[in-house]
Design a protein around this motif. Sequence first.
Motif, PDB file in Angstrom:
ATOM      1  N   PRO A  64       0.703  -1.230  -0.015  1.00  0.00           N
ATOM      2  CA  PRO A  64      -0.028  -0.013  -0.105  1.00  0.00           C
ATOM      3  C   PRO A  64       0.850   1.251  -0.020  1.00  0.00           C
ATOM      4  N   CYS A  65       0.378   2.311  -0.657  1.00  0.00           N
ATOM      5  CA  CYS A  65       1.194   3.789  -0.640  1.00  0.00           C
ATOM      6  C   CYS A  65       1.016   4.183   0.627  1.00  0.00           C
ATOM      7  N   ARG A  66       2.033   4.364   1.219  1.00  0.00           N
ATOM      8  CA  ARG A  66       2.069   4.943   2.719  1.00  0.00           C
ATOM      9  C   ARG A  66       2.331   6.680   2.776  1.00  0.00           C
ATOM     10  N   LEU A  67       2.497   7.337   1.543  1.00  0.00           N
ATOM     11  CA  LEU A  67       2.760   8.805   1.632  1.00  0.00           C
ATOM     12  C   LEU A  67       1.468   9.459   1.973  1.00  0.00           C
ATOM     13  N   SER A  68       1.979  10.558   2.667  1.00  0.00           N
ATOM     14  CA  SER A  68       0.649  11.322   3.291  1.00  0.00           C
ATOM     15  C   SER A  68      -0.275  12.048   2.056  1.00  0.00           C
ATOM     16  N   GLU A  69      -1.476  11.990   2.579  1.00  0.00           N
ATOM     17  CA  GLU A  69      -2.293  12.709   1.473  1.00  0.00           C
ATOM     18  C   GLU A  69      -1.702  13.844   0.664  1.00  0.00           C
ATOM     19  N   LYS A  70      -1.215  14.706   1.862  1.00  0.00           N
ATOM     20  CA  LYS A  70      -0.562  16.123   1.060  1.00  0.00           C
ATOM     21  C   LYS A  70       0.230  15.934  -0.026  1.00  0.00           C
ATOM     22  N   LEU A  71       0.904  14.724   0.018  1.00  0.00           N
ATOM     23  CA  LEU A  71       1.883  14.667  -1.009  1.00  0.00           C
ATOM     24  C   LEU A  71       1.351  13.551  -2.223  1.00  0.00           C
ATOM     25  N   ARG A  72       0.467  12.772  -1.560  1.00  0.00           N
ATOM     26  CA  ARG A  72       0.008  11.567  -2.555  1.00  0.00           C
ATOM     27  C   ARG A  72      -0.971  12.181  -3.695  1.00  0.00           C
ATOM     28  N   LEU A  93       0.828  14.597  -6.031  1.00  0.00           N
ATOM     29  CA  LEU A  93       1.928  13.927  -6.858  1.00  0.00           C
ATOM     30  C   LEU A  93       1.241  12.719  -7.897  1.00  0.00           C
ATOM     31  N   ALA A  94       0.027  12.418  -7.588  1.00  0.00           N
ATOM     32  CA  ALA A  94      -0.639  11.599  -8.573  1.00  0.00           C
ATOM     33  C   ALA A  94      -1.170  12.517  -9.738  1.00  0.00           C
ATOM     34  N   ALA A  95      -1.676  13.754  -9.547  1.00  0.00           N
ATOM     35  CA  ALA A  95      -2.149  14.491 -10.356  1.00  0.00           C
ATOM     36  C   ALA A  95      -0.915  15.058 -11.363  1.00  0.00           C
ATOM     37  N   SER A  96       0.221  15.221 -10.968  1.00  0.00           N
ATOM     38  CA  SER A  96       1.481  15.527 -11.547  1.00  0.00           C
ATOM     39  C   SER A  96       2.068  14.609 -12.386  1.00  0.00           C
ATOM     40  N   LEU A  97       1.973  13.357 -11.937  1.00  0.00           N
ATOM     41  CA  LEU A  97       2.436  12.178 -12.575  1.00  0.00           C
ATOM     42  C   LEU A  97       1.627  11.830 -13.784  1.00  0.00           C
ATOM     43  N   ALA A  98       0.211  11.974 -13.642  1.00  0.00           N
ATOM     44  CA  ALA A  98      -0.826  11.866 -14.648  1.00  0.00           C
ATOM     45  C   ALA A  98      -0.400  12.615 -15.807  1.00  0.00           C
ATOM     46  N   THR A  99       0.069  13.969 -15.578  1.00  0.00           N
ATOM     47  CA  THR A  99       0.302  14.970 -16.716  1.00  0.00           C
ATOM     48  C   THR A  99       1.536  14.513 -17.559  1.00  0.00           C
ATOM     49  N   PHE A 100       2.662  14.041 -16.837  1.00  0.00           N
ATOM     50  CA  PHE A 100       3.848  13.411 -17.558  1.00  0.00           C
ATOM     51  C   PHE A 100       3.326  12.023 -18.190  1.00  0.00           C
ATOM     52  N   GLN A 101       2.493  11.247 -17.685  1.00  0.00           N
ATOM     53  CA  GLN A 101       2.076   9.923 -18.314  1.00  0.00           C
ATOM     54  C   GLN A 101       1.269  10.434 -19.733  1.00  0.00           C
ATOM     55  N   LEU A 102       0.560  11.537 -19.575  1.00  0.00           N
ATOM     56  CA  LEU A 102      -0.158  11.815 -20.782  1.00  0.00           C
ATOM     57  C   LEU A 102       1.000  12.373 -21.792  1.00  0.00           C
ATOM     58  N   GLY A 103       1.996  13.193 -21.375  1.00  0.00           N
ATOM     59  CA  GLY A 103       2.965  13.697 -22.470  1.00  0.00           C
ATOM     60  C   GLY A 103       3.687  12.332 -22.994  1.00  0.00           C
ATOM     61  N   GLU A 104       3.844  11.531 -22.345  1.00  0.00           N
ATOM     62  CA  GLU A 104       4.803  10.242 -22.765  1.00  0.00           C
ATOM     63  C   GLU A 104       3.785   9.486 -23.801  1.00  0.00           C
ATOM     64  N   SER A 105       2.547   9.731 -24.108  1.00  0.00           N
ATOM     65  CA  SER A 105       1.650   8.623 -24.502  1.00  0.00           C
ATOM     66  C   SER A 105       1.701   8.874 -26.070  1.00  0.00           C
ATOM     67  N   GLY A 106       2.236   9.737 -26.673  1.00  0.00           N
ATOM     68  CA  GLY A 106       2.209  10.253 -28.040  1.00  0.00           C
ATOM     69  C   GLY A 106       2.293   9.011 -29.041  1.00  0.00           C
ATOM     70  N   THR A 107       1.881   9.063 -30.067  1.00  0.00           N
ATOM     71  CA  THR A 107       1.884   7.910 -31.038  1.00  0.00           C
ATOM     72  C   THR A 107       3.572   8.227 -32.065  1.00  0.00           C
ATOM     73  N   GLY A 108       3.725   9.476 -32.171  1.00  0.00           N
ATOM     74  CA  GLY A 108       4.984  10.181 -32.641  1.00  0.00           C
ATOM     75  C   GLY A 108       4.901   9.998 -34.251  1.00  0.00           C
ATOM     76  N   ARG A 155      13.449  12.553  -3.335  1.00  0.00           N
ATOM     77  CA  ARG A 155      12.748  13.159  -2.294  1.00  0.00           C
ATOM     78  C   ARG A 155      11.526  12.323  -1.954  1.00  0.00           C
ATOM     79  N   CYS A 156      11.169  11.598  -2.633  1.00  0.00           N
ATOM     80  CA  CYS A 156       9.922  10.636  -2.467  1.00  0.00           C
ATOM     81  C   CYS A 156      10.234   9.254  -1.861  1.00  0.00           C
ATOM     82  N   GLU A 157       9.588   9.066  -0.561  1.00  0.00           N
ATOM     83  CA  GLU A 157       9.827   7.772  -0.032  1.00  0.00           C
ATOM     84  C   GLU A 157       9.308   6.433  -0.713  1.00  0.00           C
TER      85      GLU A 157
END
Length: 260
Positions: free
Chosen positions: A27-35, A38-53, A144-146
């Motif tokens: 289970p993810c043990r990060l605090s809600e303040k970070l989790r 961070l999930a929203a931020s990584l979702a943006t990077f995930q979308l950026g990597e998903s192009g077909t090129g 920085r992320c545990e």
Amino acid sequence: MNTHTWITHFERNTRLNDTLELPEDLPCRLSEKLRVPLAASLATFQLGESGTGSRLRRYAREVAPLENFRGYQRAIDLFVAEEQSHSRLLARVVRHLGGRLLTKQWTNSVFRRLRFLVNLEFAVQVLLTAELIAEVYFGTLYLRCEDPVVRMVAHKLLRDEMKHLDFQRDFLSERVASFNNLGRLLWRLQFQAVHAITAHVVAWDHRHALRALGVKPEDFRRRCLQAWRRYQDRLEKQVTAIPAGQGTSSSPSPVFSPDR
Ligand SMILES: [Fe+2]
Ligand SMILES: [Fe+2]
């Protein structure tokens, strides 16, 4: 450009991403303040990597007939496949953090449009700008992320993106070597400007996740600018090492049109 080395690298490396074992059962043990941010931020990077090129591949066809870039098209196909493997890895992290995947996001839309505005060099340069910033971002996450899932993926992506930076430098150095001194100066200035603007936008867009990781957006920006300077220095050294007259230029690329 030694495209053979890159083809071999991508063929070996990309498959490691799809077989990477992550401790996702924990289970993810990060605090809600970070989790949450961070999930929203990584979702943006995930979308950026998903192009077909598809448009990058079309541009790459322009240099395919040039002797120095034989095999570049194949290398680009494999490079795009590796970016898509990043997208799949990041999707696993977003799910682990309890976040939601995105189908649209404004900075990603701007990036995609910008990338195909001029020609192959500019498309590669905009990609490179994103990769320089991703290098700082994933380096920050790793340090920085545990959470072990976040750290493992950040570490793998960091290593991959560092190789991508070398790949783009091998391509751009040969192209920039074909410019005259004024052309090189103008190219450097616009690269610096595009990078600085992008670093500002990304630092602002991801400010909540950065702050939750204990990083001020202005410090993130500063690290991005340092990374740009280091990269540009290495690029210039590589350009200088290319004997005069050996840089390759191609016929002018078609300008952007909406149906491309
Ligand atoms: Fe990537
Ligand atoms: Fe990349």
